[in-house]
Every structure is written in C-alpha cells, then in structure tokens.
Design a protein around this motif. Sequence first.
Motif, PDB file in Angstrom:
ATOM      1  N   VAL A 294       2.964  11.298   8.999  1.00  0.00           N
ATOM      2  CA  VAL A 294       3.553  10.118   9.630  1.00  0.00           C
ATOM      3  C   VAL A 294       3.506   8.967   8.632  1.00  0.00           C
ATOM      4  O   VAL A 294       2.470   8.726   8.013  1.00  0.00           O
ATOM      5  N   PRO A 295       4.604   8.228   8.440  1.00  0.00           N
ATOM      6  CA  PRO A 295       4.600   7.088   7.508  1.00  0.00           C
ATOM      7  C   PRO A 295       3.533   6.067   7.883  1.00  0.00           C
ATOM      8  O   PRO A 295       3.219   5.877   9.062  1.00  0.00           O
ATOM      9  N   GLN A 296       2.988   5.405   6.891  1.00  0.00           N
ATOM     10  CA  GLN A 296       1.890   4.460   7.131  1.00  0.00           C
ATOM     11  C   GLN A 296       2.286   3.326   8.073  1.00  0.00           C
ATOM     12  O   GLN A 296       1.465   2.841   8.849  1.00  0.00           O
ATOM     13  N   GLU A 297       3.551   2.908   8.011  1.00  0.00           N
ATOM     14  CA  GLU A 297       3.954   1.800   8.886  1.00  0.00           C
ATOM     15  C   GLU A 297       3.918   2.178  10.358  1.00  0.00           C
ATOM     16  O   GLU A 297       3.934   1.298  11.225  1.00  0.00           O
ATOM     17  N   ILE A 626       7.082 -10.062   9.841  1.00  0.00           N
ATOM     18  CA  ILE A 626       7.674  -8.780   9.434  1.00  0.00           C
ATOM     19  C   ILE A 626       9.082  -9.005   8.910  1.00  0.00           C
ATOM     20  O   ILE A 626       9.483  -8.470   7.864  1.00  0.00           O
ATOM     21  N   HIS A 627       9.842  -9.818   9.623  1.00  0.00           N
ATOM     22  CA  HIS A 627      11.230 -10.106   9.234  1.00  0.00           C
ATOM     23  C   HIS A 627      11.259 -10.902   7.931  1.00  0.00           C
ATOM     24  O   HIS A 627      12.059 -10.612   7.027  1.00  0.00           O
ATOM     25  N   GLN A 628      10.385 -11.904   7.809  1.00  0.00           N
ATOM     26  CA  GLN A 628      10.364 -12.751   6.612  1.00  0.00           C
ATOM     27  C   GLN A 628      10.119 -11.932   5.354  1.00  0.00           C
ATOM     28  O   GLN A 628      10.897 -11.983   4.395  1.00  0.00           O
ATOM     29  N   TYR A 629       9.045 -11.154   5.352  1.00  0.00           N
ATOM     30  CA  TYR A 629       8.699 -10.394   4.149  1.00  0.00           C
ATOM     31  C   TYR A 629       9.633  -9.207   3.943  1.00  0.00           C
ATOM     32  O   TYR A 629       9.901  -8.802   2.815  1.00  0.00           O
ATOM     33  N   GLY A 630      10.123  -8.639   5.042  1.00  0.00           N
ATOM     34  CA  GLY A 630      11.043  -7.510   4.934  1.00  0.00           C
ATOM     35  C   GLY A 630      12.381  -7.875   4.322  1.00  0.00           C
ATOM     36  O   GLY A 630      13.143  -6.999   3.905  1.00  0.00           O
ATOM     37  N   VAL A 642      10.739  -5.360   0.396  1.00  0.00           N
ATOM     38  CA  VAL A 642       9.335  -5.224   0.753  1.00  0.00           C
ATOM     39  C   VAL A 642       9.251  -4.623   2.157  1.00  0.00           C
ATOM     40  O   VAL A 642      10.096  -4.893   3.015  1.00  0.00           O
ATOM     41  N   ASN A 643       8.251  -3.778   2.389  1.00  0.00           N
ATOM     42  CA  ASN A 643       8.052  -3.184   3.711  1.00  0.00           C
ATOM     43  C   ASN A 643       7.257  -4.156   4.576  1.00  0.00           C
ATOM     44  O   ASN A 643       6.041  -4.266   4.450  1.00  0.00           O
ATOM     45  N   GLY A 644       7.956  -4.872   5.441  1.00  0.00           N
ATOM     46  CA  GLY A 644       7.314  -5.885   6.267  1.00  0.00           C
ATOM     47  C   GLY A 644       6.302  -5.326   7.243  1.00  0.00           C
ATOM     48  O   GLY A 644       5.360  -6.018   7.646  1.00  0.00           O
ATOM     49  N   PHE A 645       6.466  -4.048   7.637  1.00  0.00           N
ATOM     50  CA  PHE A 645       5.515  -3.409   8.557  1.00  0.00           C
ATOM     51  C   PHE A 645       4.235  -3.020   7.816  1.00  0.00           C
ATOM     52  O   PHE A 645       3.131  -3.323   8.256  1.00  0.00           O
ATOM     53  N   ASN A 646       4.393  -2.329   6.676  1.00  0.00           N
ATOM     54  CA  ASN A 646       3.231  -1.863   5.916  1.00  0.00           C
ATOM     55  C   ASN A 646       2.357  -3.008   5.438  1.00  0.00           C
ATOM     56  O   ASN A 646       1.140  -2.870   5.335  1.00  0.00           O
ATOM     57  N   THR A 647       2.982  -4.124   5.090  1.00  0.00           N
ATOM     58  CA  THR A 647       2.252  -5.237   4.473  1.00  0.00           C
ATOM     59  C   THR A 647       1.837  -6.300   5.484  1.00  0.00           C
ATOM     60  O   THR A 647       1.286  -7.330   5.100  1.00  0.00           O
ATOM     61  N   LEU A 648       2.087  -6.056   6.780  1.00  0.00           N
ATOM     62  CA  LEU A 648       1.849  -7.091   7.785  1.00  0.00           C
ATOM     63  C   LEU A 648       0.413  -7.599   7.779  1.00  0.00           C
ATOM     64  O   LEU A 648       0.159  -8.811   7.796  1.00  0.00           O
ATOM     65  N   ILE A 678       5.809  -0.539  -4.087  1.00  0.00           N
ATOM     66  CA  ILE A 678       6.551  -0.895  -2.880  1.00  0.00           C
ATOM     67  C   ILE A 678       6.507   0.232  -1.852  1.00  0.00           C
ATOM     68  O   ILE A 678       6.692   0.020  -0.658  1.00  0.00           O
ATOM     69  N   LYS A 679       6.207   1.467  -2.319  1.00  0.00           N
ATOM     70  CA  LYS A 679       6.067   2.599  -1.403  1.00  0.00           C
ATOM     71  C   LYS A 679       4.659   2.700  -0.827  1.00  0.00           C
ATOM     72  O   LYS A 679       4.478   3.163   0.299  1.00  0.00           O
ATOM     73  N   THR A 680       3.642   2.306  -1.606  1.00  0.00           N
ATOM     74  CA  THR A 680       2.269   2.645  -1.244  1.00  0.00           C
ATOM     75  C   THR A 680       1.353   1.463  -0.968  1.00  0.00           C
ATOM     76  O   THR A 680       0.355   1.620  -0.274  1.00  0.00           O
ATOM     77  N   ASP A 681       1.641   0.296  -1.541  1.00  0.00           N
ATOM     78  CA  ASP A 681       0.694  -0.816  -1.461  1.00  0.00           C
ATOM     79  C   ASP A 681       0.832  -1.554  -0.142  1.00  0.00           C
ATOM     80  O   ASP A 681       1.939  -1.907   0.277  1.00  0.00           O
ATOM     81  N   VAL A 682      -0.304  -1.802   0.512  1.00  0.00           N
ATOM     82  CA  VAL A 682      -0.278  -2.563   1.769  1.00  0.00           C
ATOM     83  C   VAL A 682      -0.154  -4.059   1.499  1.00  0.00           C
ATOM     84  O   VAL A 682      -0.041  -4.845   2.435  1.00  0.00           O
TER      85      VAL A 682
END
Length: 721
Positions: A294-297, A626-630, A642-648, A678-682
């Motif tokens: 399952v994806p981290q997000e 989430i929207h801002q960073y995404g 940027v993955n706004g979910f992963n980095t929230l 961008i794939k792995t870092d929170v």
Amino acid sequence: MGKSEGPVGMVESSGCAGQKRPGFLEGGLLLLLLLVTAALVALGVLYADRRGIPEAQEVSEVCTTPGCVTAAARILQNMDPTTEPCDDFYQFACGGWLRRHVIPETNSRYSIFDVLRDELEVILKAVLENSTAKDRPAVEKARTLYRSCMNQSVIEKRGSQPLLDILEVVGGWPVAMDRWNETVGLEWALERQLALMNSQFNRRVLIDLFIWNDDQNSSRHIIYIDQPTLGIPSREYYFNSSSNRKVREAYLQFMVSVATMLREDANLPRDSRLVQEDMAQVLELETQLAKATVPQEERHDVIALYHRMGLEELQSQFDLKGFNWTLFIQTVLSSVKIKLLPDEEVVVYGIPYLQNLEDIIDTYSARTIQNYLVWRLVLDRIGSLSQRFKDTRVNYRKALFGTMVEEVRWRECVGYVNSNMENAVGSLYVREAFPGDSKSMVRELIDKVRTVFVETLDELGWMDEESKKKAQEKAMSIREQIGHPDYILEETNRRLDEEYSNLNFSEDLYFENSLQNLKVGAQRSLRKLREKVDPNLWIIGAAVVNAFYSPNRNQIVFPAGILQPPFFSKEQPQALNFGGIGMVIGHEITHGFDDNGRNFDKNGNMMDWWSNFSTQHFREQSECMIHQYGNYSWDLADEQNVNGFNTLGENIADNGGVRQAYKVWCGSYRPEFAIQSIKTDVHSPLKYRVLGSLQNLAAFADTFHCARGTPMHPKERCRVW
C-alpha cells in the motif's frame, strides 16, 4: 524532523519495513540557517534600508561579541541580496550558500547537515583511532570493529569467501549453486526461511515481523506484522516511466553481476542465460510485491492500520496457501528462548498486503522465492566485501543517487560503527565535544517554546475548548531527552558494557563482525516482547545530527550531535538559539499534533481525544496544506509535484514550528536523488519547506513589507497549529 520511532540500524539496502522508525529532523540532509524574529527583523532592516523603507524602530544596541560576529557573517554569506525576498525568499536567504557550495562527488545532496556530520565524523575518527590508553570494554569493542572495517588488505584478500560460507547457512543461493532443487529445495520451508532471515540476519523480507510498543497500551510490547520494504527504496520505481526503467535496469544488472561473480568464485560455469533468467524472475517477483504494498500516503491513519488479533484469527484470515503463522513466529522467538503464549496477540498493520501476498506465493517457485530472500541478504552485505563487489553497484547507485564515487573508507567505517554501537561511540563523542552545561540551557528553551505553543492554542478558531484543554495537557506532558543518557559517562556503571557483552570482534573478520551486529540487533529487539517498556530508554545515539518525536512515548529527543552551531551555542545570540534549536523544538512538539501524532494521548496511547467538531476542522485545515504543497512542481525531479499527502505531517510541523521562530533550509540535490526523494521522503523539498511555511506566516510578509499577491504574501494562507 520526524514523528515515528523504532530501533535504527545502518543498512546498505533500503532498510527494514514497517518498523516504527525514528522520524528524523531532516530526512538525511539539509542546511538550516535558522533565524528567530529578531534575526529576520535584522535582515528586514537591511532590506528596508536598501529599498528606502522607513523602519518604525531603531536598533538600540549592536552585539559585537565573537559569537555575534560569526553568526552575522554566516547569515550574510548565505544570502543573495540581488533577489527580492517577497518574490523568492529561498533564493534571497540561501542563494549565497548555494553559489559557494558544490555537491561533493560522494554525495547525492549537500547541506549544513552534511557539513556538521563531516565535522562530527572527524571527531569520531580521532577518538576511535586513539589507542594510547586502554578504555572500558564497550569502547574497546567499538575500536576493534572500526579497525576491522579499516583493514582493507585483509578484506581484499578474503574476497567472496565469507559470503559463500554464509550462503550455506541460509540454505544456499540457487542462482549461485549447482542442483539446488535436488539438494536443498525439497526440504525448503518458507516459514523457517523467513524466520532465519529475521532472527539471525535482521532481514525482514516478504513479511515484516517486529516487536515494539503496543499503540493501544504504551507500557507493553507486542508483535507487529506489516508489509516489507523492497530492494529499491520506493515501490514507485517498479512501475513504468523512463527514469524508473533506468533504475530497474541498473538494479537487474547489479544482481546479475553479483550472482555471476559468486558462481565463478564457487568454481561453477558462468551460465549467463541461467543467471539472467533467475534474476529477471527475482525482479518480477519483487515487482509483484511492490504492487501488493500500500502506498505510504494511504498509511497515515494509524487507527485504521491497527488490527489486533489472536494467532487463530491471523491464520484463518491470511492462510497464504498453508503458511503456518505459529511456526513462523515461534521460530523467530525461539532464537531468544521465548515461547508463544496460548492467548498471544499480534497487531497486523499490513492487511491489504497480506491479502495480496497469497496469490504471489502461489505463483512463484521455491527457487525464485529463495533467490529473492538471499538476494536481499547479499544486497545488505555488499559493503562488507572486497572492492570488486562494490564496483558492481556503481551504475545502480548512479541511477538511484546520481553518484559515481563512494565515500572514503574511514568515513564509511565511522558511520558503520556509530550506527551499530551508538552508545559506546556516543560516550566517546560526548567526552570529547559536548559541553555538559548545554543540557540545562536547552531545557529552558524547551520550556519557553512549549509555553508559546500552549498559548497559541487560544488563537485557533477551528478547535473547541475541550479539545484545546486536552491538547494543552498533552503538550505539558511531553518529556524530553537532551544530549545523551547519563550512564554512558559513568565509569562505575556497567550498563554500557553489558549492552555489548554478546559481541566479540576480531580485527581480521570484518564480515563476521557485521553478522554479529545483525544478529545481536535483531535479538535485542525480539527480547523486548516479554520486557516492560522502559520510558527512559534512548533509542538513538548521542553522536547524531538529528532530532525526533516519539508518539508512543510522547517524547522529544535532541542528541548531543545537533546541539552545536548554527542550531545552538552558548556563544551566539540567544535570538539565534531560539531560531535554531528553538525552531527544531517547536517542530518536534508540533509532531505530537500532526496527522499521526494527534492519534495518541498524553501517555503515548492511541486514543481519540478529539471532539467530532475539532476532528472535522483539523481535516479541513489539513486539506488546505495538502493542496498548497501538492501544487509545488519541482524542476529537479522532472517537474513532478510534491506529494502533499506523504509530506503532510512534516509540513504541519514546519508550519507549527515556524510560529515560534523563522527558519530557512538551504541545500542542493542531484537530479537522480531529487526523483528518489520526491517518491520516498516524508519531508517536502528544501525550497518548498522554506517557501510553504513562510508564505503561511503573516509576520514574514510584515517584516519584509511584501505586498499582498506577491509570492511570499499569497491571498490565501493555510494554518493548522
């Protein structure tokens, strides 16, 4: 900066999955030029003077101490005054640093963290090489381990023999053997193979089983079952795209090269067709495992992840074509002489993965699965072998990290010993470089920042009074660990030596020494199952440039390694200490209230202490972020967003921390590593950690007189805390 926790070990592959790892301050890199309001106001004064903008206040006093002068020089050197701060504050604050620093050939990224770690490693090199006087047993073992790692001539002479010997212990590597099916394969059992990898080599492959604090009862330990990590750091690399394909092709060639070399060293024919077919099957198997994960997000909700059940329910829900869960778990625990209880419970985090795993196990042969299990062990051990084995991974590392040159040997050895004997090495570092009175100063800063955090709760219109009260109680209950555990410096306290009593190293057997570390590390973790949780346990070493928050302990940790300039110094202005370690403190405190930490109460137990009103509004506030960073598109990562979910969680912590102090993160990435990051870092990329958090801070726009509608004064701002 981070939010989750667990035992750490230095591994050369992607690490151990599912483990509740330490959430780190910066995800492995970053330059932090940290400024509090006073410091940014000073920059604002310079900027205002350049623009002819009158300032309401005059500076009444100028600090000219050496600490102040050094800090001022650092700030000015890092700036690019030709850039308008309201247009791009990252370039304004970091342009000078970026211009003066080139990423070293050995690095995939470069920042002040790397500079500080380089300096820390120089200190560690000196204390590990010092043999003028005999030291306590733990320290002597660390020095022996270091010398064995540095003994390159012996490592080269031994070649692949240490690895060939250990392959026999794990049931053989079919691709590097003759007639595996006829000799070993008929007696092969998946349960025992996975248990052996877990308990003897700390490789939790295919199924991740580990011991940690029970999320619902933080005073006890429990067995966790989760989805594993993969050979390549992110599941995304197994899916189609041009950059992903390059990494996969380099990874496959790496596997083929290692297997071919081992066949030759075992006096077997090269058999290129067999090796290529076998390893292509391994990659295909691992690709299916990646698809099953399952994806981290989608794994941020720990309440949804947590499923506690007995062994009978585990067996009935996830039969996996007859996989015997009791046999697997009992075999793992038998390595530390623990017997399963009749009513033993486990927590399953990876339900979707286990549901998908059944078809995968049914599809692939025992030969392919064994090839994969042993490959993951071989991948982890490449760094312990002779140089020709390291040379086989050059193209893979180039595709993944953008680097062609490996770290110099002494730095590699210092890092390895520090990761595996962190308290022994930490005792040497603290004695050499850490001023003891720093602890009390940092504790005072924590108290002040925590007070400010509690006071800002009154500003939150989205949170009701009852939830605010619970948040205040949790914030005031956060415990801190600063610098190092006291016992590592106490000569009459034998606890430090007892930690390493099972280790017996030889200067001529680096490979075997590394296997001891794997086994002892795995078994130290497994023994916790029947032990009470020690709330005072340090789960990170002192010689570390990092910090983290533990939700299961409601605890923030600041190792000695991070308590140095520019983060903290007795000699620099207190304003910079607030902006430096003060910002870090604010960030870590806020992790207790991010999308993960908010699920735990003041005692570290997973509990919903929020009202429905506050929960709904927290999600709405988070959606804004989430929207801002995404919407940030990163040029270095092929313009991926940027993955706004992963980095929230990290973005919430950045934005929360910046309300106690302004900060800027400066650093550079190689494009290949930018894609991996961008794939792995929170954490969001450095640039967007700066821009995102400061765009949301009204005081920033006020300080720099940014007109509304400029990039640093957007029409809509996001705020959670």
